[in-house]
Design an enzyme around this catalytic site. Structure first.
Site, PDB file in Angstrom:
ATOM      1  N   TYR A 163      59.014  43.906  69.561  1.00 41.35           N
ATOM      2  CA  TYR A 163      59.485  45.256  69.239  1.00 41.35           C
ATOM      3  C   TYR A 163      60.035  45.926  70.504  1.00 41.35           C
ATOM      4  O   TYR A 163      61.124  46.494  70.505  1.00 41.35           O
ATOM      5  CB  TYR A 163      58.336  46.088  68.650  1.00 41.35           C
ATOM      6  N   SER A 183      50.786  78.662  48.114  1.00 44.58           N
ATOM      7  CA  SER A 183      49.434  78.158  48.365  1.00 44.58           C
ATOM      8  C   SER A 183      48.772  77.859  47.024  1.00 44.58           C
ATOM      9  O   SER A 183      49.329  78.146  45.964  1.00 44.58           O
ATOM     10  CB  SER A 183      48.626  79.165  49.175  1.00 44.58           C
ATOM     11  N   LEU A 184      47.590  77.284  47.080  1.00 44.02           N
ATOM     12  CA  LEU A 184      46.917  76.863  45.852  1.00 44.02           C
ATOM     13  C   LEU A 184      45.747  77.770  45.571  1.00 44.02           C
ATOM     14  O   LEU A 184      45.039  78.183  46.484  1.00 44.02           O
ATOM     15  CB  LEU A 184      46.383  75.439  46.024  1.00 44.02           C
ATOM     16  N   LYS A 222      43.146  66.480  48.291  1.00 45.09           N
ATOM     17  CA  LYS A 222      43.644  67.619  49.056  1.00 45.09           C
ATOM     18  C   LYS A 222      43.412  67.264  50.515  1.00 45.09           C
ATOM     19  O   LYS A 222      42.279  67.118  50.970  1.00 45.09           O
ATOM     20  CB  LYS A 222      42.889  68.893  48.700  1.00 45.09           C
ATOM     21  N   LYS A 239      47.421  68.899  39.371  1.00 42.81           N
ATOM     22  CA  LYS A 239      48.723  69.487  39.073  1.00 42.81           C
ATOM     23  C   LYS A 239      49.152  69.103  37.658  1.00 42.81           C
ATOM     24  O   LYS A 239      48.857  67.991  37.210  1.00 42.81           O
ATOM     25  CB  LYS A 239      49.787  68.967  40.055  1.00 42.81           C
ATOM     26  N   LYS A 278      37.627  72.134  45.460  1.00 44.88           N
ATOM     27  CA  LYS A 278      37.133  71.765  46.789  1.00 44.88           C
ATOM     28  C   LYS A 278      35.860  70.920  46.741  1.00 44.88           C
ATOM     29  O   LYS A 278      35.024  71.075  45.860  1.00 44.88           O
ATOM     30  CB  LYS A 278      36.854  73.045  47.589  1.00 44.88           C
ATOM     31  N   CYS A 298      14.018  51.081  82.661  1.00 43.32           N
ATOM     32  CA  CYS A 298      13.622  52.187  81.778  1.00 43.32           C
ATOM     33  C   CYS A 298      13.381  51.657  80.367  1.00 43.32           C
ATOM     34  O   CYS A 298      14.285  51.110  79.733  1.00 43.32           O
ATOM     35  CB  CYS A 298      14.712  53.250  81.758  1.00 43.32           C
TER      36      CYS A 298
HETATM   37  S1  IVH Z   1      50.677  70.894  46.767  1.00 45.22           S
HETATM   38  C1  IVH Z   1      52.082  74.878  45.462  1.00 45.22           C
HETATM   39  N1  IVH Z   1      49.203  68.841  47.326  1.00 45.22           N
HETATM   40  O1  IVH Z   1      46.978  72.853  50.401  1.00 45.22           O
HETATM   41  C2  IVH Z   1      51.626  73.555  45.796  1.00 45.22           C
HETATM   42  N2  IVH Z   1      49.011  70.768  48.695  1.00 45.22           N
HETATM   43  O2  IVH Z   1      46.719  75.799  49.508  1.00 45.22           O
HETATM   44  C3  IVH Z   1      50.989  73.512  47.111  1.00 45.22           C
HETATM   45  N3  IVH Z   1      47.433  70.517  50.544  1.00 45.22           N
HETATM   46  O3  IVH Z   1      49.485  74.458  52.190  1.00 45.22           O
HETATM   47  C4  IVH Z   1      51.153  72.241  47.767  1.00 45.22           C
HETATM   48  N4  IVH Z   1      46.852  68.451  50.091  1.00 45.22           N
HETATM   49  O4  IVH Z   1      48.602  72.297  53.109  1.00 45.22           O
HETATM   50  C5  IVH Z   1      49.531  70.095  47.665  1.00 45.22           C
HETATM   51  N5  IVH Z   1      47.968  66.930  47.721  1.00 45.22           N
HETATM   52  C6  IVH Z   1      48.305  68.175  48.059  1.00 45.22           C
HETATM   53  C7  IVH Z   1      47.748  68.822  49.170  1.00 45.22           C
HETATM   54  C8  IVH Z   1      48.115  70.141  49.444  1.00 45.22           C
HETATM   55  C9  IVH Z   1      46.682  69.478  50.918  1.00 45.22           C
HETATM   56  C10 IVH Z   1      47.415  71.815  51.225  1.00 45.22           C
HETATM   57  C11 IVH Z   1      48.762  72.243  51.725  1.00 45.22           C
HETATM   58  C12 IVH Z   1      48.994  73.623  51.218  1.00 45.22           C
HETATM   59  C13 IVH Z   1      47.648  74.033  50.782  1.00 45.22           C
HETATM   60  C14 IVH Z   1      47.779  74.944  49.603  1.00 45.22           C
END
Ligand code: IVH
Length: 673
Positions: free
Chosen positions: A38, A84-85, A119, A293, A317, A434
């Site tokens: 490489y 955000s979620l 997540k 989702k 979570k 020791c």
């Molecule tokens: S989907 C609107 N998928 O979670 C959909 N997010 O609170 C949001 N995150 O800022 C993104 N794993 O940093 C999605 N498999 C995943 C994820 C994910 C981590 C984080 C991401 C986002 C936060 C949302």
């Protein structure tokens, strides 16, 4: 000056090859060429690009590192807001989530299909590709605008600079998470401990900090990885839902999660959550839950969003890996190498589903830097199978009653003087004999996943050492019923079982034997790497510093530790004693280097006059051959020096080709004098 056609062709071929190898190495984890090969391709491309600067393009694999440091990041608007979620901790809330979806859709005939995925616990970023070329990378920022961290993201090997495939879309915005693996994180901290630098608290913050470095050279030196989990704006591609999008992104050269589950019902989602939680600790990348989702994009659009979160997704979570508790005391613990580790005695607390009552404080600097005191309320963290750690004291909860900790001047076990060498982060007990070190070393040696001596717990080891029956690990193999019967709480039946367990351990797996030896810094994983690379203890002992350094994941510190360990006469004596005690040093099919003797196994017996044995082993290994400790029908050649022993006779019996020293010298094509 125009660049000649043939040079342009060579440059483009080199880029394609390098992209491909990069992808195989980092994203697929299945390299097909050596690092040297490489490097050769890379150097050739660099040379050509220096000669013909007109041919340089930003997507060239040489352009990952080298951007000048910035004074400040520019902020750039996301073409589509990064949302955000909404989060939940319970199953009930997930049922409510589904109720909400059904109410909103208000159509009995619609069947909802979910995708569930981990997540990731890292930093969200967006990568913008124009005509297949990475032109910009942004942090999430406030969701509407992010920071332009393009130069930093270019250094991440699992981020393609150019999308795979022949027909890239005009625009593709890829979203995902930047992370550091637990193993890489621990290696990074080990390295920092060795150089006396402050340790990082956790992989997440380290990854986030690295992405937001103004000097991309620093980012490049951090082991960052990227996982794609979605898209922003895109043109001229048909994406119908989450699962199909992830598959499309995988085809573009991205890493996506291996844990993606299509769920027809919430029961499927529950089952996925449970199964992921069960493997969470084993996974290299930290996950703090699952994301559920609605799979279908048309349905997602119909559902829309509420207060900056999509209605079609939810994060469920896992139990937190951090908790707060009180440090009741700090005690020094002497390890098997004499290193004294300060350990926090905690008010027991549940972290990530496990009760924790001790946490490592690493060393004196760590305590001082974090300003940890006895009586402090602290944040503790448990990630995977690593020992729980004290992240930081909660200063707001200080009462003034907390006590600073001072390191002991003498070893709490043997009373020897304690020393901290200049440039070293650790205190060590200087006592050569020791018992704490010895007991720890023996317990480590016998433990599960090492020599696996069932039933030989710390209680027996303590007595064996105190009675002087065991002075090194090899002494275990000369124990007998009489000796064992001198131990408290030992009966004839137990002794018999223990001896059987000791006997069973005489045929260890190579990686386990290596772990058991306790070479500094060589844990289970690196032991496996060494075993797979060299195939035998002899092979490892014969390897020189350079070879070891070039072994994946070992690095200069590990290599030096290995050389140092085997150079120590006492350690070699213990190895000989182990062999005499009947322990068979295993050898396995190694990924031996190519050479005229590839696949051939050699055994050395008797003394050599022209060179030390280690040198002969190196010469054999350099030609691709493997050196084994004992003669078997699988042996190809026996090299017999002066006064060859039983191995010689066995080789004769088995009809194995025997070379004398002279013959060996002729075969290696060099007369050593
Ligand atoms: S989907 C609107 N998928 O979670 C959909 N997010 O609170 C949001 N995150 O800022 C993104 N794993 O940093 C999605 N498999 C995943 C994820 C994910 C981590 C984080 C991401 C986002 C936060 C949302």
């Amino acid at each position: 000056m125009a660049v000649p056609q043939d040079i342009l062709r060579e440059i483009s071929r080199l880029r394609e090859q390098l992209d491909e190898h990069n992808y195989r190495y980092y994203t697929l984890d299945r390299p097909v060429i050596s690092d040297q090969e490489y490097d050769r391709l890379f150097d050739r491309l660099s040379t050509l690009e220096q000669q013909y600067p007109e041919a340089l393009t930003p997507d060239s694999p040489t352009q990952r590192v080298g951007a000048p440091p910035l004074a400040i990041f520019a902020t750039v608007a996301h073409s589509q807001r990064m949302m955000s979620l909404s989060k939940t901790m319970t199953r009930e809330e997930l049922l409510e989530f589904e109720e909400r979806l059904k109410r909103f859709i208000n159509d009995e005939s619609v069947r909802i299909t979910y995708t569930a995925e981990p997540k990731f616990d890292g930093l969200a970023v967006e990568l913008i590709y124009k005509d297949g070329v990475l032109i910009r990378g942004l942090t999430r920022g406030d969701g509407a605008r992010g920071e332009d961290v393009t130069a930093n993201l270019r250094t991440v090997r699992t981020i393609p600079l150019r999308l795979r495939g022949n027909d890239p879309p005009p625009v593709l915005e890829v979203r995902g998470e930047v992370l550091i693996g637990k193993r890489d994180f621990e290696a990074l901290n080990r390295q920092r401990a060795q150089t006396g630098e402050e340790l990082y608290a956790n992989p997440r913050n380290t990854a986030a900090g690295a992405v937001r470095q103004l000097d991309s050279k620093i980012t490049a030196s951090r082991p960052l990885a990227f996982f794609a989990y979605g898209v922003g704006r895109y043109t001229k591609v048909e994406l119908s839902g989450q699962k199909q999008t992830l598959e499309y992104l995988r085809g573009c050269g991205f890493r996506i999660t291996p844990h993606l589950r299509v769920c027809k019902t919430l029961d499927d989602v529950f089952a996925f959550y449970d199964s992921l939680l069960a493997v969470r600790d084993m996974e290299d990348f930290e996950m703090d839950g699952i994301v559920v989702k609605v799979d279908d994009y048309a349905l997602q659009r119909r559902l829309g969003e509420v207060s900056r979160s999509p209605r079609w997704a939810i994060a469920w979570k896992f139990p937190a890996v951090e908790a707060t508790t009180i440090i009741e005391d700090i005690i020094p613990q002497v390890g098997r190498t004499g290193v004294i580790t300060p350990v926090a005695v905690l008010k027991p607390v549940r972290v990530g589903g496990v009760e924790v009552s001790r946490a490592s404080l690493h060393n004196e600097d760590e305590i001082n830097n974090k300003d940890i005191r006895i009586g402090d309320a602290v944040v503790v963290r448990r990630a995977g199978d690593v020992i729980p750690e004290v992240v930081k004291p909660i200063l707001e909860r200080r009462t003034g009653q907390e006590k600073k900790y001072s390191f002991p001047q003498v070893c709490p076990v043997c009373g020897s003087h304690v020393e901290r060498a200049p440039g070293e982060a650790h205190h060590r007990c200087t006592g050569l004999s020791c018992p704490a070190q010895l007991k720890e070393r023996i317990t480590h040696f016998a433990a599960k996943g090492r020599m696996d001596i069932d039933g030989l717990g710390a209680k027996y080891v303590e007595q064996l050492v105190d009675l002087g029956l065991v002075r090194d690990p090899a002494d275990l193999y000369s124990l007998d019923t009489d000796k064992l019967m001198r131990l408290e709480r030992m009966g004839p039946k137990l002794a018999e079982n223990l001896l059987a367990a000791i006997d069973k351990s005489r045929r260890p797996e190579l990686a386990k034997l290596l772990t058991a030896l306790g070479i500094p810094g060589i844990g289970e994983h690196l032991a496996e790497v060494l075993a797979a690379t060299f195939g035998s203890l002899d092979g490892i002992m014969a390897a020189d510093l350079e070879t070891l350094q070039n072994t994946p994941e070992i690095g200069p510190v590990g290599a030096a530790n290995i050389i140092g360990f085997f150079a120590e006469a006492n350690n070699r004596k213990v190895l000989e004693k182990l062999e005499k005690g009947g322990v068979e040093f295993p050898s396995m099919e190694a990924a031996a280097s190519e050479g005229e003797w590839s696949g051939k196994t050699f055994v050395l017996t008797g003394g050599l006059t022209s060179m030390p044995r280690s040198e002969a082993k190196k010469l054999i290994a350099a030609r691709g051959g493997r050196v084994s400790g004992s003669v078997s029908p699988k042996t190809d050649y026996v090299i017999a020096g002066i006064d060859p022993g039983a191995k010689f006779e066995k080789a004769q019996k088995l009809g194995i080709t025997i070379w004398d020293e002279q013959e060996f010298l002729v075969r290696i094509g060099a007369h050593h004098d």
